[in-house]
Design a protein around this motif. Structure first.
Motif, PDB file in Angstrom:
ATOM      1  N   GLU A   1     -60.619 -65.004   1.091  1.00 26.93           N
ATOM      2  CA  GLU A   1     -59.459 -65.250   1.959  1.00 26.93           C
ATOM      3  C   GLU A   1     -59.294 -66.745   2.245  1.00 26.93           C
ATOM      4  O   GLU A   1     -58.178 -67.269   2.236  1.00 26.93           O
ATOM      5  CB  GLU A   1     -59.598 -64.476   3.280  1.00 26.93           C
ATOM      6  N   VAL A   2     -60.419 -67.430   2.493  1.00 29.83           N
ATOM      7  CA  VAL A   2     -60.366 -68.871   2.781  1.00 29.83           C
ATOM      8  C   VAL A   2     -59.917 -69.631   1.531  1.00 29.83           C
ATOM      9  O   VAL A   2     -59.098 -70.552   1.596  1.00 29.83           O
ATOM     10  CB  VAL A   2     -61.745 -69.370   3.275  1.00 29.83           C
ATOM     11  N   GLN A   3     -60.442 -69.224   0.391  1.00 31.26           N
ATOM     12  CA  GLN A   3     -60.101 -69.858  -0.884  1.00 31.26           C
ATOM     13  C   GLN A   3     -58.590 -69.761  -1.162  1.00 31.26           C
ATOM     14  O   GLN A   3     -57.982 -70.738  -1.607  1.00 31.26           O
ATOM     15  CB  GLN A   3     -60.912 -69.188  -2.013  1.00 31.26           C
ATOM     16  N   ASP A   4     -58.005 -68.607  -0.877  1.00 28.59           N
ATOM     17  CA  ASP A   4     -56.554 -68.436  -1.040  1.00 28.59           C
ATOM     18  C   ASP A   4     -55.810 -69.547  -0.308  1.00 28.59           C
ATOM     19  O   ASP A   4     -54.880 -70.160  -0.854  1.00 28.59           O
ATOM     20  CB  ASP A   4     -56.080 -67.111  -0.401  1.00 28.59           C
ATOM     21  N   VAL A   5     -56.213 -69.789   0.919  1.00 25.80           N
ATOM     22  CA  VAL A   5     -55.520 -70.776   1.756  1.00 25.80           C
ATOM     23  C   VAL A   5     -55.726 -72.180   1.194  1.00 25.80           C
ATOM     24  O   VAL A   5     -54.776 -72.963   1.064  1.00 25.80           O
ATOM     25  CB  VAL A   5     -56.015 -70.696   3.221  1.00 25.80           C
ATOM     26  N   LEU A   6     -56.970 -72.484   0.832  1.00 25.03           N
ATOM     27  CA  LEU A   6     -57.260 -73.826   0.323  1.00 25.03           C
ATOM     28  C   LEU A   6     -56.481 -74.114  -0.959  1.00 25.03           C
ATOM     29  O   LEU A   6     -56.036 -75.234  -1.183  1.00 25.03           O
ATOM     30  CB  LEU A   6     -58.761 -73.986   0.078  1.00 25.03           C
ATOM     31  N   GLU A   7     -56.287 -73.090  -1.769  1.00 28.28           N
ATOM     32  CA  GLU A   7     -55.560 -73.282  -3.019  1.00 28.28           C
ATOM     33  C   GLU A   7     -54.091 -73.616  -2.803  1.00 28.28           C
ATOM     34  O   GLU A   7     -53.487 -74.313  -3.612  1.00 28.28           O
ATOM     35  CB  GLU A   7     -55.708 -72.049  -3.914  1.00 28.28           C
ATOM     36  N   THR A   8     -53.541 -73.135  -1.713  1.00 29.89           N
ATOM     37  CA  THR A   8     -52.130 -73.447  -1.448  1.00 29.89           C
ATOM     38  C   THR A   8     -51.981 -74.769  -0.712  1.00 29.89           C
ATOM     39  O   THR A   8     -50.929 -75.405  -0.782  1.00 29.89           O
ATOM     40  CB  THR A   8     -51.473 -72.366  -0.556  1.00 29.89           C
TER      41      THR A   8
ATOM     42  N   ALA B   1     -44.592 -73.149  -1.022  1.00 29.27           N
ATOM     43  CA  ALA B   1     -45.936 -73.636  -1.355  1.00 29.27           C
ATOM     44  C   ALA B   1     -47.022 -72.604  -1.104  1.00 29.27           C
ATOM     45  O   ALA B   1     -48.088 -72.654  -1.715  1.00 29.27           O
ATOM     46  CB  ALA B   1     -46.234 -74.908  -0.558  1.00 29.27           C
ATOM     47  N   ARG B   2     -46.779 -71.639  -0.234  1.00 27.56           N
ATOM     48  CA  ARG B   2     -47.894 -70.806   0.219  1.00 27.56           C
ATOM     49  C   ARG B   2     -48.217 -69.617  -0.684  1.00 27.56           C
ATOM     50  O   ARG B   2     -49.140 -68.843  -0.382  1.00 27.56           O
ATOM     51  CB  ARG B   2     -47.715 -70.380   1.676  1.00 27.56           C
ATOM     52  N   LYS B   3     -47.492 -69.496  -1.780  1.00 29.33           N
ATOM     53  CA  LYS B   3     -47.789 -68.460  -2.791  1.00 29.33           C
ATOM     54  C   LYS B   3     -47.920 -67.052  -2.192  1.00 29.33           C
ATOM     55  O   LYS B   3     -48.779 -66.258  -2.610  1.00 29.33           O
ATOM     56  CB  LYS B   3     -49.097 -68.792  -3.525  1.00 29.33           C
ATOM     57  N   GLY B   4     -47.136 -66.797  -1.183  1.00 32.45           N
ATOM     58  CA  GLY B   4     -47.144 -65.448  -0.604  1.00 32.45           C
ATOM     59  C   GLY B   4     -48.278 -65.178   0.375  1.00 32.45           C
ATOM     60  O   GLY B   4     -48.397 -64.053   0.872  1.00 32.45           O
ATOM     61  N   TYR B   5     -49.109 -66.178   0.651  1.00 38.85           N
ATOM     62  CA  TYR B   5     -50.210 -65.952   1.593  1.00 38.85           C
ATOM     63  C   TYR B   5     -49.772 -66.257   3.019  1.00 38.85           C
ATOM     64  O   TYR B   5     -49.380 -67.379   3.339  1.00 38.85           O
ATOM     65  CB  TYR B   5     -51.425 -66.825   1.246  1.00 38.85           C
TER      66      TYR B   5
ATOM     67  N   TYR C   1     -50.786 -73.115  21.300  1.00 38.37           N
ATOM     68  CA  TYR C   1     -51.951 -72.238  21.269  1.00 38.37           C
ATOM     69  C   TYR C   1     -52.069 -71.599  19.877  1.00 38.37           C
ATOM     70  O   TYR C   1     -52.506 -70.473  19.731  1.00 38.37           O
ATOM     71  CB  TYR C   1     -51.818 -71.145  22.334  1.00 38.37           C
ATOM     72  N   ARG C   2     -51.615 -72.347  18.852  1.00 38.08           N
ATOM     73  CA  ARG C   2     -51.574 -71.788  17.500  1.00 38.08           C
ATOM     74  C   ARG C   2     -52.950 -71.666  16.870  1.00 38.08           C
ATOM     75  O   ARG C   2     -53.852 -72.448  17.143  1.00 38.08           O
ATOM     76  CB  ARG C   2     -50.731 -72.664  16.575  1.00 38.08           C
ATOM     77  N   ILE C   3     -53.060 -70.707  15.957  1.00 36.76           N
ATOM     78  CA  ILE C   3     -54.248 -70.588  15.113  1.00 36.76           C
ATOM     79  C   ILE C   3     -53.901 -71.183  13.753  1.00 36.76           C
ATOM     80  O   ILE C   3     -52.734 -71.201  13.362  1.00 36.76           O
ATOM     81  CB  ILE C   3     -54.679 -69.115  14.982  1.00 36.76           C
ATOM     82  N   SER C   4     -54.907 -71.678  13.039  1.00 31.19           N
ATOM     83  CA  SER C   4     -54.647 -72.177  11.683  1.00 31.19           C
ATOM     84  C   SER C   4     -54.856 -71.046  10.678  1.00 31.19           C
ATOM     85  O   SER C   4     -55.550 -70.066  10.965  1.00 31.19           O
ATOM     86  CB  SER C   4     -55.568 -73.346  11.349  1.00 31.19           C
ATOM     87  N   GLU C   5     -54.267 -71.208   9.512  1.00 36.54           N
ATOM     88  CA  GLU C   5     -54.413 -70.193   8.459  1.00 36.54           C
ATOM     89  C   GLU C   5     -55.874 -70.029   8.028  1.00 36.54           C
ATOM     90  O   GLU C   5     -56.288 -68.932   7.655  1.00 36.54           O
ATOM     91  CB  GLU C   5     -53.560 -70.574   7.246  1.00 36.54           C
ATOM     92  N   LEU C   6     -56.655 -71.111   8.093  1.00 35.33           N
ATOM     93  CA  LEU C   6     -58.065 -71.009   7.696  1.00 35.33           C
ATOM     94  C   LEU C   6     -58.828 -70.076   8.626  1.00 35.33           C
ATOM     95  O   LEU C   6     -59.590 -69.217   8.179  1.00 35.33           O
ATOM     96  CB  LEU C   6     -58.729 -72.399   7.709  1.00 35.33           C
ATOM     97  N   ASN C   7     -58.624 -70.255   9.920  1.00 38.20           N
ATOM     98  CA  ASN C   7     -59.291 -69.382  10.889  1.00 38.20           C
ATOM     99  C   ASN C   7     -58.814 -67.941  10.732  1.00 38.20           C
ATOM    100  O   ASN C   7     -59.613 -67.001  10.764  1.00 38.20           O
ATOM    101  CB  ASN C   7     -59.022 -69.861  12.319  1.00 38.20           C
TER     102      ASN C   7
END
Ligand SMILES: *Cc1c(COP(=O)(O)O)cnc(C)c1O
Length: 397
Positions: free
Chosen positions: A14-21, A32-36, A234-240
């Motif tokens: 899941e983390v790798q998906d985010v890093l790739e985008t 850019a987010r390739k559907g993630y 109070y946002r969360i990041s996609e990595l978290n």
């Protein structure tokens, strides 16, 4: 518990998906987010899991509490009834909202006592905020009944109770809003993260906007979004969110393991005549992160805790001395040592917390021992623990 014990390929993927985008932001960047959409997917899966209409993922359980209070219109001068056994975050969020934490007693569920809540109600009371501590729930049906008969808002702090249910209905879904934490030591972890959940669309939209500067998230051009309300970040990041998404999908596995280990330990402890277990209103809905029990008096409880430590029984908690979770040691609250100027303090509506007496809660917590259930324990690990625990208990009882 905690979920970090079982990090594996699922979290890495899941983390790798985010890093790739390269898109760490939870909104926009559609091409850019390739559907993630990790945060959004987490929210959808959490809603299904809890059987609720809306979930909003945010940066922490503490921010979830702030968002919940704001979205329900709880603020300056309002009284919010909470238990003295929680995590400091519960009273912090209320104070920082400008409101007044009013402490009622807990009962043998280790959660808010509905009768004590009723006695704590004044004309300033706006909300009741029970905390489902150590993986199991309060007498939520009685608390909900008190709230509806007095016209009070029910907000649940379910930060420690993901996966717990009462007669099949999920913790966090009984009030107008439920709050969850996915911090680094919770059952499901994002590293840092939290969520607010609700069945009310209007409230959800307010929470969603409040958690991101009031942006209404309508349209594709972020700079042209409208603002329904004033908010903050109070946002969360996609990595978290990515880590948490993999974890959430392991929740059933975690619950099963915790329940099995707890059953073994509870069976062994029930042989000791002095041990009385925490009252869990619906045992079948216990998420089983902890096994909590009472001993006859404070002196014996302290002595047993000390010997358990010496015998190497780790993950044993004596909350009466704990500075994070029980009011007795909250010197900063009692001395009103604050950084920001609090609205309720400035208006002079805060009670003198240094004079607070909660004899019933003291009598319960001073005799309570909680033991953490680890996911990684084998049957042999548990057997060894049981042997050590029995060795200690047999000396006293
Ligand atoms: C962990 C916790 C919180 C706060 O959550 P964070 O994500 O650490 O901010 C609030 N209430 C309770 C009962 C908690 O255990």
């Amino acid at each position: 518990m905690p979920g970090f014990e079982i990090f594996g390929d699922e979290e890495r993927k899941e983390v790798q998906d985010v890093l790739e985008t390269g898109v760490l932001f939870r909104y926009g960047f559609d091409a850019a987010r390739k559907g993630y959409w990790k945060a959004r997917t987490f929210e959808e899966e959490l809603s299904v899991r809890l059987g609720i209409k809306h979930s909003h993922l945010c940066s922490s359980g503490t921010s979830a509490l702030s968002i919940a209070l704001a979205s329900c219109g709880v603020g300056a001068g309002d009284e919010v009834i909470i238990p003295p056994f929680t995590f400091v975050a519960t009273m912090e969020a209320i104070l920082l909202a400008g409101a007044v934490p009013v402490f009622a007693e807990i009962d043998d569920t280790l959660c808010l006592d509905p009768e004590s809540v009723q006695n704590a109600i004044t004309k300033r009371t706006k909300a009741v905020l029970p905390v489902h501590m150590c993986g199991a729930m309060a007498r939520i049906d009685d608390l909900a009944a008190v709230c509806s008969s007095y016209g009070l808002i029910l907000i649940e702090d379910a930060c420690q109770a993901l996966g717990a249910t009462f007669h099949g209905k999920a913790a966090g879904t009984f009030g107008r809003v439920g709050c969850f934490s996915f911090d680094s030591v919770k059952t499901v972890t994002c590293g840092e993260g939290g969520a607010v959940v609700t069945d009310e669309e209007e409230l959800y939209l307010k929470a969603d906007a409040y958690a991101d500067h009031g942006h209404d998230h309508v349209g594709n051009d972020r700079g042209l979004e409208g603002h329904g309300v004033l908010g903050s970040n109070y946002r969360i990041s996609e990595l978290n969110a990515a880590v948490g998404l993999a974890q959430l999908r392991k929740l059933d596995f975690m619950l099963e393991r915790q329940r099995e280990r707890k059953k073994w330990l509870k069976e062994a402890l029930s042989q000791c005549p002095a041990v009385r277990f925490r009252n869990i209103p619906d045992e079948a809905g216990d998420s089983a992160t902890f096994l909590s029990f009472f001993l006859p008096d404070e002196e014996k409880t302290r002595a047993v805790v000390k010997e358990l430590g010496e015998a190497g029984v780790d993950g044993t908690f004596y909350w009466y001395d704990n500075k994070w979770h029980y009011i007795r040691e909250w010197e900063h609250l009692k001395g009103m040592r604050t950084a920001a100027v609090l609205a309720a303090d400035k208006f002079g509506v805060l009670p003198d917390y240094s004079n607070l007496h909660l004899p019933k809660s003291d009598a319960i917590i001073s005799r309570t021992i909680s033991m953490l259930m680890k996911l990684s324990w084998t049957q042999q690990d548990v057997d060894q623990r049981i042997e050590k625990i029995n060795g200690v208990l047999n000396k006293f009882f």
